[in-house]
Design an enzyme around this catalytic site. Sequence first.
Site, PDB file in Angstrom:
ATOM      1  N   GLU A 284       0.834  -1.206   0.000  1.00 10.22           N
ATOM      2  CA  GLU A 284       0.000   0.000   0.000  1.00 10.22           C
ATOM      3  C   GLU A 284       0.869   1.257   0.000  1.00 10.22           C
ATOM      4  O   GLU A 284       0.794   2.073   0.914  1.00 10.22           O
ATOM      5  CB  GLU A 284      -0.871   0.029   1.264  1.00 10.22           C
ATOM      6  CG  GLU A 284      -1.681  -1.208   1.529  1.00 10.22           C
ATOM      7  CD  GLU A 284      -2.223  -1.263   2.967  1.00 10.22           C
ATOM      8  OE1 GLU A 284      -1.987  -0.328   3.762  1.00 10.22           O
ATOM      9  OE2 GLU A 284      -2.893  -2.253   3.296  1.00 10.22           O
ATOM     10  N   GLY A 286       2.167   4.975  -0.682  1.00 14.66           N
ATOM     11  CA  GLY A 286       1.587   6.274  -1.015  1.00 14.66           C
ATOM     12  C   GLY A 286       2.704   7.239  -1.384  1.00 14.66           C
ATOM     13  O   GLY A 286       3.010   7.468  -2.556  1.00 14.66           O
ATOM     14  N   ARG A 287       3.378   7.744  -0.342  1.00 16.17           N
ATOM     15  CA  ARG A 287       4.423   8.756  -0.532  1.00 16.17           C
ATOM     16  C   ARG A 287       5.474   8.360  -1.561  1.00 16.17           C
ATOM     17  O   ARG A 287       5.874   9.180  -2.385  1.00 16.17           O
ATOM     18  CB  ARG A 287       5.105   8.992   0.817  1.00 16.17           C
ATOM     19  CG  ARG A 287       6.043  10.174   0.833  1.00 16.17           C
ATOM     20  CD  ARG A 287       6.889  10.218   2.116  1.00 16.17           C
ATOM     21  NE  ARG A 287       6.170   9.884   3.301  1.00 16.17           N
ATOM     22  CZ  ARG A 287       5.674  10.771   4.176  1.00 16.17           C
ATOM     23  NH1 ARG A 287       5.856  12.050   3.983  1.00 16.17           N
ATOM     24  NH2 ARG A 287       5.024  10.355   5.247  1.00 16.17           N
ATOM     25  N   ARG A 323       2.657  20.290   5.860  1.00 16.80           N
ATOM     26  CA  ARG A 323       3.596  19.395   6.549  1.00 16.80           C
ATOM     27  C   ARG A 323       4.592  20.122   7.457  1.00 16.80           C
ATOM     28  O   ARG A 323       4.859  19.641   8.558  1.00 16.80           O
ATOM     29  CB  ARG A 323       4.340  18.497   5.545  1.00 16.80           C
ATOM     30  CG  ARG A 323       3.383  17.642   4.687  1.00 16.80           C
ATOM     31  CD  ARG A 323       4.096  16.586   3.866  1.00 16.80           C
ATOM     32  NE  ARG A 323       4.651  15.548   4.696  1.00 16.80           N
ATOM     33  CZ  ARG A 323       5.907  15.466   5.052  1.00 16.80           C
ATOM     34  NH1 ARG A 323       6.784  16.326   4.596  1.00 16.80           N
ATOM     35  NH2 ARG A 323       6.309  14.509   5.851  1.00 16.80           N
ATOM     36  N   TYR A 327       4.330  18.812  11.174  1.00 18.19           N
ATOM     37  CA  TYR A 327       5.363  17.858  11.632  1.00 18.19           C
ATOM     38  C   TYR A 327       6.748  18.494  11.692  1.00 18.19           C
ATOM     39  O   TYR A 327       7.739  17.776  11.812  1.00 18.19           O
ATOM     40  CB  TYR A 327       5.476  16.667  10.669  1.00 18.19           C
ATOM     41  CG  TYR A 327       4.173  16.096  10.181  1.00 18.19           C
ATOM     42  CD1 TYR A 327       3.319  15.421  11.054  1.00 18.19           C
ATOM     43  CD2 TYR A 327       3.798  16.212   8.846  1.00 18.19           C
ATOM     44  CE1 TYR A 327       2.129  14.892  10.594  1.00 18.19           C
ATOM     45  CE2 TYR A 327       2.615  15.683   8.385  1.00 18.19           C
ATOM     46  CZ  TYR A 327       1.779  15.027   9.262  1.00 18.19           C
ATOM     47  OH  TYR A 327       0.603  14.501   8.803  1.00 18.19           O
ATOM     48  N   CYS A 358      -2.635  33.824   9.281  1.00 19.36           N
ATOM     49  CA  CYS A 358      -2.414  34.486  10.571  1.00 19.36           C
ATOM     50  C   CYS A 358      -2.119  33.488  11.683  1.00 19.36           C
ATOM     51  O   CYS A 358      -2.956  33.252  12.560  1.00 19.36           O
ATOM     52  CB  CYS A 358      -3.623  35.333  10.922  1.00 19.36           C
ATOM     53  SG  CYS A 358      -3.880  36.570   9.666  1.00 19.36           S
ATOM     54  N   GLU A 359      -0.966  32.882  11.621  1.00 20.08           N
ATOM     55  CA  GLU A 359      -0.498  31.901  12.609  1.00 20.08           C
ATOM     56  C   GLU A 359       1.022  31.931  12.566  1.00 20.08           C
ATOM     57  O   GLU A 359       1.597  31.900  11.474  1.00 20.08           O
ATOM     58  CB  GLU A 359      -0.884  30.471  12.195  1.00 20.08           C
ATOM     59  CG  GLU A 359      -2.330  30.176  12.077  1.00 20.08           C
ATOM     60  CD  GLU A 359      -2.875  29.395  13.253  1.00 20.08           C
ATOM     61  OE1 GLU A 359      -2.120  29.022  14.161  1.00 20.08           O
ATOM     62  OE2 GLU A 359      -4.097  29.180  13.243  1.00 20.08           O
ATOM     63  N   TYR A 386       0.854  14.177   0.494  1.00 17.12           N
ATOM     64  CA  TYR A 386       0.396  14.765   1.754  1.00 17.12           C
ATOM     65  C   TYR A 386       0.505  16.294   1.768  1.00 17.12           C
ATOM     66  O   TYR A 386       0.808  16.884   2.793  1.00 17.12           O
ATOM     67  CB  TYR A 386       1.149  14.144   2.942  1.00 17.12           C
ATOM     68  CG  TYR A 386       0.988  12.647   3.012  1.00 17.12           C
ATOM     69  CD1 TYR A 386      -0.255  12.080   3.280  1.00 17.12           C
ATOM     70  CD2 TYR A 386       2.065  11.788   2.771  1.00 17.12           C
ATOM     71  CE1 TYR A 386      -0.414  10.697   3.317  1.00 17.12           C
ATOM     72  CE2 TYR A 386       1.907  10.410   2.806  1.00 17.12           C
ATOM     73  CZ  TYR A 386       0.658   9.873   3.079  1.00 17.12           C
ATOM     74  OH  TYR A 386       0.498   8.516   3.110  1.00 17.12           O
TER      75      TYR A 386
HETATM   76  N1  LLP Z   1      -1.454   2.108   4.452  1.00 21.78           N
HETATM   77  C1  LLP Z   1      -1.959   2.602   5.607  1.00 21.78           C
HETATM   78  C2  LLP Z   1      -2.837   1.763   6.399  1.00 21.78           C
HETATM   79  C3  LLP Z   1      -1.618   3.905   6.008  1.00 21.78           C
HETATM   80  O1  LLP Z   1      -2.103   4.372   7.153  1.00 21.78           O
HETATM   81  C4  LLP Z   1      -0.758   4.692   5.206  1.00 21.78           C
HETATM   82  C5  LLP Z   1      -0.419   6.058   5.600  1.00 21.78           C
HETATM   83  C6  LLP Z   1      -0.274   4.139   4.007  1.00 21.78           C
HETATM   84  C7  LLP Z   1      -0.630   2.840   3.661  1.00 21.78           C
HETATM   85  C8  LLP Z   1       0.621   4.885   3.090  1.00 21.78           C
HETATM   86  O2  LLP Z   1       1.835   5.207   3.698  1.00 21.78           O
HETATM   87  P1  LLP Z   1       3.006   5.877   2.856  1.00 21.78           P
HETATM   88  O3  LLP Z   1       3.502   4.841   1.852  1.00 21.78           O
HETATM   89  O4  LLP Z   1       2.479   7.074   2.192  1.00 21.78           O
HETATM   90  O5  LLP Z   1       4.041   6.205   3.863  1.00 21.78           O
HETATM   91  N2  LLP Z   1       0.522  12.957   6.601  1.00 21.78           N
HETATM   92  C9  LLP Z   1       1.753  12.302   6.960  1.00 21.78           C
HETATM   93  C10 LLP Z   1       1.757  10.853   6.552  1.00 21.78           C
HETATM   94  C11 LLP Z   1       0.608  10.072   7.137  1.00 21.78           C
HETATM   95  C12 LLP Z   1       0.583   8.638   6.683  1.00 21.78           C
HETATM   96  C13 LLP Z   1      -0.682   7.984   7.083  1.00 21.78           C
HETATM   97  N3  LLP Z   1      -0.823   6.623   6.672  1.00 21.78           N
HETATM   98  C14 LLP Z   1       2.907  13.063   6.330  1.00 21.78           C
HETATM   99  O6  LLP Z   1       2.675  14.061   5.654  1.00 21.78           O
HETATM  100  O7  LLP Z   1       4.056  12.706   6.525  1.00 21.78           O
END
Ligand code: LLP
Length: 427
Positions: A284, A286-287, A323, A327, A358-359, A386
């Site tokens: 799964e 994403g990033r 971000r 973070y 305004c933060e 993200y």
């Molecule tokens: N699968 C599940 C169950 C997840 O919770 C996530 C991300 C992914 C896959 C995908 O993860 P990735 O490959 O993208 O690392 N907003 C934060 C990141 C939050 C990730 C949440 N879950 C940021 O900007 O760093």
Amino acid sequence: MSDLKLPGAPYIGYQNQTLMMENVALCDVATEFGTPLFAYSKAAMLSALEEYKLAFAGRKARIHYAMKANSSLGVLRVFAQSGCGFDIVSGGELARVLAAGGKAEHIIFSGVGKTRSEIREALEAGICCFNVESEPELDVINEVALSAGKVAPISLRVNPNVDAKTHPYISTGLKDNKFGIAHDHALETYKRASTLKGLKIKGIDCHIGSQITEISPYEDAVSRVLDLVDSIEANGIHIDHLDFGGGLGIDYEGETPPKAHALWTQLFKLIDQRGYGERFIFVEPGRSLVGNAGVCLTRIEFLKTGEHKNFCIVDAAMNDVPRPAMYEAFHAIVPLTQEGRSKDTNTTLTYDIVGPVCESGDWLGRDRTLSVGVGDALAILSAGAYCMSMSSNYNSRGRAAEVLIDAEHVQLIRRRETNEDLMRQEV
Ligand code: LLP
């Protein structure tokens, strides 16, 4: 492209002092479409995907793009057309995948708080699997399935209790997280699930965190999960697929995470050794598929010099690129032309790059040395994941526009939100 290797290279880089994405000068795109603007390289996304495809060649495996990273339809379509499945976490994401041409039977549904109506919609669409995060959720999915006359395919998200060595807000595999079912309770929960008539056990899943830059946390997670599969199957419950989640990191400021291919070559050694090489493998990511493929273009509104600090005030803000505020994340920020536009007024100074919200938390980069003038445009790098998907309308700011770049073609995939758009739902 020039020698300076930016995150996103070789799809993003300088050519004759002009920042290019593929064959397109980003300064031209900023002028044509305005700022703030997200631009994504299609070739960068496809090349990141290819890393996974290469690793999975000849294996039974499917890549489910974790669309929370970037859920714009134009981006989803790229992955749908490349044969990806999708990892979703809401009914809204389900609707988007289907609208972008994704296949329902290649969708897995994650998340700790699925509502009954989301569960019903996903069942009706015919998704591949619900990744269940708690016992109460198991009961609710069972109930909804029985009342709809269906059987819900499920996997239990187990929490392997490994340290992903990442930011605490994006670490999800430790005992104290809200995610998943504790390793020690997993077997019991599988046994219970096997007695519920509205459920069909399909797999097991885990996701230990995000922006992971080392292989070892994955190795720990894989062996902990396989230990569980040993004991679950010893109890007569068959597991069809093993889902190891996402989490692979990208380059923000010189990090060198393994490529997906290297990571998976290593993990498959372990999986093969343990005798599970023939199982269906899900991931799964994403990033790692979109993060380095995108930039956010922004223009300098004011340069404010002070005794202690200089501020470079730009037209993008924490509502566009949340971000750093959330973070304290680092994003490289570079000018669109290396010489700067207003050469005559240029001096090199160290600035905090901030937005108009305004933060005090509205900052995009701290202590950055720039040689720029008012009206110059900058690119916030590694902004494909993200950023747009976490953007908001805070301060009644319309969300940015987005373009997809493919070689020399630039396609608008989201028009800029207008004030009218912002007020549309209010009565
Ligand atoms: N699968 C599940 C169950 C997840 O919770 C996530 C991300 C992914 C896959 C995908 O993860 P990735 O490959 O993208 O690392 N907003 C934060 C990141 C939050 C990730 C949440 N879950 C940021 O900007 O760093």
